[in-house]
Design a protein around this motif. Structure first.
Motif, mmCIF file in Angstrom:
data_model
loop_
_atom_site.group_PDB
_atom_site.id
_atom_site.type_symbol
_atom_site.label_atom_id
_atom_site.label_comp_id
_atom_site.label_asym_id
_atom_site.label_seq_id
_atom_site.Cartn_x
_atom_site.Cartn_y
_atom_site.Cartn_z
ATOM 1 N N LEU A 93 89.849 -9.870 -22.286
ATOM 2 C CA LEU A 93 90.299 -8.906 -23.291
ATOM 3 C C LEU A 93 90.843 -7.692 -22.547
ATOM 4 C CD1 LEU A 93 90.283 -8.070 -26.418
ATOM 5 C CD2 LEU A 93 88.254 -6.737 -25.799
ATOM 6 N N ILE A 94 92.042 -7.243 -22.935
ATOM 7 C CA ILE A 94 92.671 -6.099 -22.285
ATOM 8 C C ILE A 94 92.950 -5.031 -23.337
ATOM 9 C CG2 ILE A 94 94.588 -5.299 -20.853
ATOM 10 C CD1 ILE A 94 94.963 -8.141 -19.894
ATOM 11 N N ALA A 95 92.622 -3.785 -23.015
ATOM 12 C CA ALA A 95 92.804 -2.674 -23.939
ATOM 13 C C ALA A 95 94.286 -2.321 -24.096
ATOM 14 C CB ALA A 95 92.019 -1.459 -23.445
ATOM 15 N N PRO A 96 94.639 -1.596 -25.156
ATOM 16 C CA PRO A 96 96.044 -1.210 -25.364
ATOM 17 C C PRO A 96 96.588 -0.348 -24.236
ATOM 18 C CG PRO A 96 94.759 -0.865 -27.363
ATOM 19 C CD PRO A 96 93.774 -1.159 -26.273
ATOM 20 N N ASN A 97 97.869 -0.543 -23.951
ATOM 21 C CA ASN A 97 98.632 0.301 -23.025
ATOM 22 C C ASN A 97 98.112 0.275 -21.588
ATOM 23 O OD1 ASN A 97 100.192 1.258 -25.318
ATOM 24 N ND2 ASN A 97 98.419 2.504 -25.829
ATOM 25 N N VAL A 98 97.379 -0.765 -21.217
ATOM 26 C CA VAL A 98 96.894 -0.932 -19.844
ATOM 27 C C VAL A 98 97.874 -1.852 -19.104
ATOM 28 C CG1 VAL A 98 95.065 -1.855 -18.373
ATOM 29 C CG2 VAL A 98 94.488 -0.577 -20.459
ATOM 30 N N PRO A 99 98.562 -1.362 -18.080
ATOM 31 C CA PRO A 99 99.524 -2.209 -17.348
ATOM 32 C C PRO A 99 98.858 -3.468 -16.807
ATOM 33 C CG PRO A 99 99.778 0.100 -16.732
ATOM 34 C CD PRO A 99 98.516 0.012 -17.543
ATOM 35 N N HIS A 100 99.543 -4.610 -16.960
ATOM 36 C CA HIS A 100 98.972 -5.866 -16.487
ATOM 37 C C HIS A 100 100.074 -6.907 -16.353
ATOM 38 C CE1 HIS A 100 99.031 -6.286 -20.898
ATOM 39 N NE2 HIS A 100 99.248 -7.572 -20.662
ATOM 40 N N SER A 101 99.721 -8.046 -15.781
ATOM 41 C CA SER A 101 100.657 -9.167 -15.661
ATOM 42 C C SER A 101 99.881 -10.475 -15.673
ATOM 43 C CB SER A 101 101.489 -9.053 -14.380
ATOM 44 O OG SER A 101 100.649 -9.025 -13.240
ATOM 45 N N TYR A 102 100.571 -11.555 -16.126
ATOM 46 C CA TYR A 102 100.006 -12.903 -16.121
ATOM 47 C C TYR A 102 100.774 -13.728 -15.094
ATOM 48 C CZ TYR A 102 98.595 -11.740 -21.008
ATOM 49 O OH TYR A 102 98.100 -11.147 -22.137
ATOM 50 N N HIS A 103 100.064 -14.587 -14.367
ATOM 51 C CA HIS A 103 100.718 -15.440 -13.375
ATOM 52 C C HIS A 103 100.104 -16.843 -13.440
ATOM 53 C CE1 HIS A 103 102.499 -11.853 -11.498
ATOM 54 N NE2 HIS A 103 101.322 -11.293 -11.721
ATOM 55 N N ARG A 104 100.938 -17.850 -13.582
ATOM 56 C CA ARG A 104 100.486 -19.242 -13.629
ATOM 57 C C ARG A 104 100.123 -19.715 -12.224
ATOM 58 N NH1 ARG A 104 103.947 -23.471 -13.190
ATOM 59 N NH2 ARG A 104 105.696 -22.111 -13.751
ATOM 60 N N THR B 66 83.807 -1.804 -27.652
ATOM 61 C CA THR B 66 83.934 -2.344 -26.292
ATOM 62 C C THR B 66 83.520 -1.349 -25.225
ATOM 63 O OG1 THR B 66 86.253 -1.642 -26.169
ATOM 64 C CG2 THR B 66 85.827 -3.858 -27.014
ATOM 65 N N GLU B 67 82.938 -0.229 -25.657
ATOM 66 C CA GLU B 67 82.492 0.825 -24.739
ATOM 67 C C GLU B 67 83.633 1.325 -23.856
ATOM 68 O OE1 GLU B 67 79.040 -0.506 -22.651
ATOM 69 O OE2 GLU B 67 77.809 -0.588 -24.462
ATOM 70 N N ILE C 211 87.526 -6.812 -20.339
ATOM 71 C CA ILE C 211 86.259 -7.509 -20.545
ATOM 72 C C ILE C 211 86.493 -8.984 -20.281
ATOM 73 C CG2 ILE C 211 84.506 -8.208 -22.229
ATOM 74 C CD1 ILE C 211 84.823 -5.524 -23.578
ATOM 75 N N LEU C 212 85.715 -9.566 -19.380
ATOM 76 C CA LEU C 212 85.864 -10.971 -19.021
ATOM 77 C C LEU C 212 84.901 -11.830 -19.835
ATOM 78 C CD1 LEU C 212 86.111 -10.663 -15.137
ATOM 79 C CD2 LEU C 212 87.973 -11.032 -16.764
ATOM 80 N N ILE C 213 85.373 -13.017 -20.206
ATOM 81 C CA ILE C 213 84.578 -13.965 -20.983
ATOM 82 C C ILE C 213 84.337 -15.213 -20.144
ATOM 83 C CG2 ILE C 213 84.564 -15.459 -23.024
ATOM 84 C CD1 ILE C 213 84.134 -12.496 -23.663
ATOM 85 N N GLU C 214 83.075 -15.605 -20.018
ATOM 86 C CA GLU C 214 82.719 -16.790 -19.245
ATOM 87 C C GLU C 214 82.866 -18.054 -20.091
ATOM 88 O OE1 GLU C 214 82.161 -16.614 -16.095
ATOM 89 O OE2 GLU C 214 82.191 -14.416 -16.038
#
Length: 268
Positions: free
Chosen positions: A65-76, A100-101, A106-109
């Motif tokens: 889960l990623i919060a709004p407006n947080v820079p990020h990228s996805y890579h296969r 979400t404090e 937040i990582l999900i197992e």
């Protein structure tokens, strides 16, 4: 592949802005982040998410889960990376940071991810009914959000007088006249406050600025047109949803979705 995009005004406490599974995930670059809380989970294969210079590898049933407006990228990281996803909005969306404090990530197992997979699949089945039960879907959305929080309840933000006085009428104006030229200055004047104050109120309750809300709603309507009118020109779609310039529309579409309008259309 089953995909849903919200096409109705925000009226429920929590609701999915978008929801999907069996998505063939490619590289996505979002230097400005995404305007909503959003969740990505691997179904098959594996991928890597980069946030704040940290890399998070997602195998089967692992999610983030990623919060709004947080820079990020996805890579296969595998030949094929199949994912499911959910993005969240609603009249109580402003309470998600407290749920979400205020974590950016937040990582999900795997064990919890298997439960989330069932929740997403069940919600998608409801969306495909002739008359989806929005109350039931709002409950599903909240149940999914609870996986990211130990909080038992959220404040009734929709009853807040500030929300009713300033946010509700502006949302109605945006979602009624999104195809027209709308500016934060004009929208703020309609409720007799400054643009800066109105954006602060929007961010407090909805987790995004007025400008971001207008843009996201227009892109949502554009996605509908891209799918329902396969021969409609991109520049015509841009104009129909309120963009005066096709290049700006394409740039914003890619910023929000990670792909161009043409690539989006080719997926279906």
């Amino acid at each position: 592949m089953s995909i849903y995009f919200r096409n109705t005004p925000v009226s429920a406490p929590f609701i999915f802005e978008s929801l999907g599974n069996h998505w063939k995930q490619d590289t996505v670059l979002r230097p400005g982040g995404y305007p909503y809380y959003h969740y990505l989970q691997t179904e098959k294969g594996c991928g890597r998410i980069e946030v704040h210079g940290e890399n998070y590898s997602l195998g089967a049933n692992e999610g983030i889960l990623i919060a709004p407006n947080v820079p990020h990228s996805y890579h296969r990281d595998s030949t094929t990376w199949i994912t499911m996803f959910a993005t969240f909005t609603g009249t109580l969306a402003g309470s998600i940071p407290s749920m979400t404090e205020n974590h950016d990530v937040i990582l999900i197992e795997k064990e919890q991810g298997a439960h989330i997979q069932k929740l997403i699949s069940n919600a998608l089945r409801k969306y495909h009914q002739p008359s989806p039960d929005l109350k039931s879907l709002s409950s599903d959305c909240y149940s999914l959000l609870l996986n990211f929080s130990d909080c038992a309840a959220s404040p009734k933000i929709q009853e807040n007088p500030l929300y009713q006085r300033y946010v509700v009428p502006v949302i109605k104006e945006i979602e009624t006249n999104y195809q027209l030229e709308l500016t934060a200055a004009e929208l703020s004047q309609s409720v007799f406050v400054s643009p800066q104050y109105l954006s602060r109120i929007f961010r407090r309750f909805l987790g995004c600025s007025v400008y971001e809300y207008v843009t996201m709603y227009r892109i949502s309507r554009a996605r509908e047109l891209l799918l329902s009118n396969p021969h409609m020109k991109i520049q015509d779609i841009a104009g129909a949803v309120g963009f005066s310039d096709a290049s700006h529309f394409i740039a914003m579409f890619r910023k929000i979705t990670g792909i161009t309008p043409l690539d989006f259309r080719k997926m279906y």
